[in-house]
Scaffold this motif. Structure first.
Motif, PDB file in Angstrom:
ATOM      1  N   VAL A 104       3.957   3.346   6.940  1.00 17.54           N
ATOM      2  CA  VAL A 104       3.525   3.967   5.808  1.00 17.54           C
ATOM      3  C   VAL A 104       3.606   3.535   4.727  1.00 17.54           C
ATOM      4  CG1 VAL A 104       3.557   5.337   3.895  1.00 17.54           C
ATOM      5  CG2 VAL A 104       4.415   6.224   5.736  1.00 17.54           C
ATOM      6  N   THR A 105       3.626   1.665   5.739  1.00 19.02           N
ATOM      7  CA  THR A 105       3.740   0.380   4.413  1.00 19.02           C
ATOM      8  C   THR A 105       2.935   0.126   4.694  1.00 19.02           C
ATOM      9  OG1 THR A 105       5.855   0.561   4.276  1.00 19.02           O
ATOM     10  CG2 THR A 105       5.147  -2.007   3.739  1.00 19.02           C
ATOM     11  N   ALA A 106       1.942  -0.786   6.033  1.00 20.77           N
ATOM     12  CA  ALA A 106       0.757  -0.511   6.450  1.00 20.77           C
ATOM     13  C   ALA A 106      -0.318  -0.340   5.688  1.00 20.77           C
ATOM     14  CB  ALA A 106       1.123  -0.564   8.113  1.00 20.77           C
ATOM     15  N   LEU A 107      -0.187   0.861   5.967  1.00 19.75           N
ATOM     16  CA  LEU A 107      -1.432   1.418   5.420  1.00 19.75           C
ATOM     17  C   LEU A 107      -1.749   1.434   4.573  1.00 19.75           C
ATOM     18  CD1 LEU A 107      -3.547   3.469   6.016  1.00 19.75           C
ATOM     19  CD2 LEU A 107      -2.796   5.264   5.908  1.00 19.75           C
ATOM     20  N   LEU A 108      -0.596   1.798   3.264  1.00 19.98           N
ATOM     21  CA  LEU A 108      -0.684   1.212   1.867  1.00 19.98           C
ATOM     22  C   LEU A 108      -1.234  -0.252   1.540  1.00 19.98           C
ATOM     23  CD1 LEU A 108       2.325   3.181   0.327  1.00 19.98           C
ATOM     24  CD2 LEU A 108      -0.478   4.362   0.850  1.00 19.98           C
ATOM     25  N   THR A 109      -0.513  -0.972   2.068  1.00 21.25           N
ATOM     26  CA  THR A 109      -0.544  -2.596   2.000  1.00 21.25           C
ATOM     27  C   THR A 109      -2.293  -2.535   2.291  1.00 21.25           C
ATOM     28  OG1 THR A 109       1.369  -3.240   2.789  1.00 21.25           O
ATOM     29  CG2 THR A 109      -0.425  -4.984   2.785  1.00 21.25           C
ATOM     30  N   TYR A 110      -2.872  -1.964   3.296  1.00 19.30           N
ATOM     31  CA  TYR A 110      -3.714  -2.361   3.716  1.00 19.30           C
ATOM     32  C   TYR A 110      -4.979  -2.134   2.832  1.00 19.30           C
ATOM     33  CZ  TYR A 110      -8.296  -2.314   6.326  1.00 19.30           C
ATOM     34  OH  TYR A 110      -9.654  -2.461   6.968  1.00 19.30           O
ATOM     35  N   LEU A 111      -4.893  -0.663   1.840  1.00 20.85           N
ATOM     36  CA  LEU A 111      -5.594  -0.020   1.241  1.00 20.85           C
ATOM     37  C   LEU A 111      -5.253  -0.877   0.087  1.00 20.85           C
ATOM     38  CD1 LEU A 111      -5.024   3.934   1.858  1.00 20.85           C
ATOM     39  CD2 LEU A 111      -6.761   2.343   3.060  1.00 20.85           C
ATOM     40  N   LEU A 112      -4.647  -1.056  -0.740  1.00 23.50           N
ATOM     41  CA  LEU A 112      -3.744  -1.534  -2.364  1.00 23.50           C
ATOM     42  C   LEU A 112      -4.213  -3.542  -2.297  1.00 23.50           C
ATOM     43  CD1 LEU A 112      -1.371   1.504  -2.835  1.00 23.50           C
ATOM     44  CD2 LEU A 112      -3.822   1.138  -3.688  1.00 23.50           C
ATOM     45  N   TYR A 113      -3.965  -3.665  -1.076  1.00 18.01           N
ATOM     46  CA  TYR A 113      -3.373  -5.666  -1.109  1.00 18.01           C
ATOM     47  C   TYR A 113      -4.865  -6.289  -2.006  1.00 18.01           C
ATOM     48  CZ  TYR A 113      -2.659 -10.187   0.355  1.00 18.01           C
ATOM     49  OH  TYR A 113      -2.636 -11.568   0.391  1.00 18.01           O
TER      50      TYR A 113
END
Length: 136
Positions: A104-113
């Motif tokens: 979940v952290t990776a997905l959010l990072t990818y989407l928001l970075y």
């Protein structure tokens, strides 16, 4: 104060450092969207594996010591939540939990970075970063 006597905080710090370091080293060499996906995916897997060993050999014994509980009692607590957990607490509880958590952290990072980074640059008066290529 922490309900975990700092053990959980230390564990989170180590896990975050492993996640960020792994992703950074890969993304530094593959500065593309595909590279970001690979970096975040590998980081998720690496940190989940690290947590298995970290919990088995350091954190779980520390919790047992601080709370005055035998490790078997902690494993029994895991079994109450997940019947597959017997002497396999790390494989059937710690590993899947960390895969989900860091996934979940990776997905959010990818989407928001990119958006978050550019918003911070804008707040500091810097130009937006447009260097990441869309393909490998």
């Amino acid at each position: 104060g922490s309900a975990t006597f700092g053990i959980g905080d230390l564990s989170n710090l180590i896990g975050s450092m492993v996640f960020i370091l792994t992703a950074s080293l890969i993304y530094r060499r593959m500065h593309t969207k595909k590279g970001a996906l690979i970096a975040l995916s590998v980081s998720t897997l690496v940190v989940s594996i690290v947590y298995v060993f970290l919990n088995a050999y350091i954190m779980l014994p520390m919790y047992a010591s601080v709370y005055g509980l035998p490790i078997d009692t902690i494993v029994d607590m895991g079994h109450a939540v997940n019947p597959w957990v017997t002497d396999t607490l790390m494989i059937f509880a710690v590993f899947p939990f960390n895969l989900l958590k860091h996934g979940v952290t990776a997905l959010l990072t990818y989407l928001l970075y990119k958006r978050a980074g550019n918003a911070l640059r804008n707040m500091m008066g810097l130009a937006p970063d447009r260097t990441v290529r869309k393909t490998a």
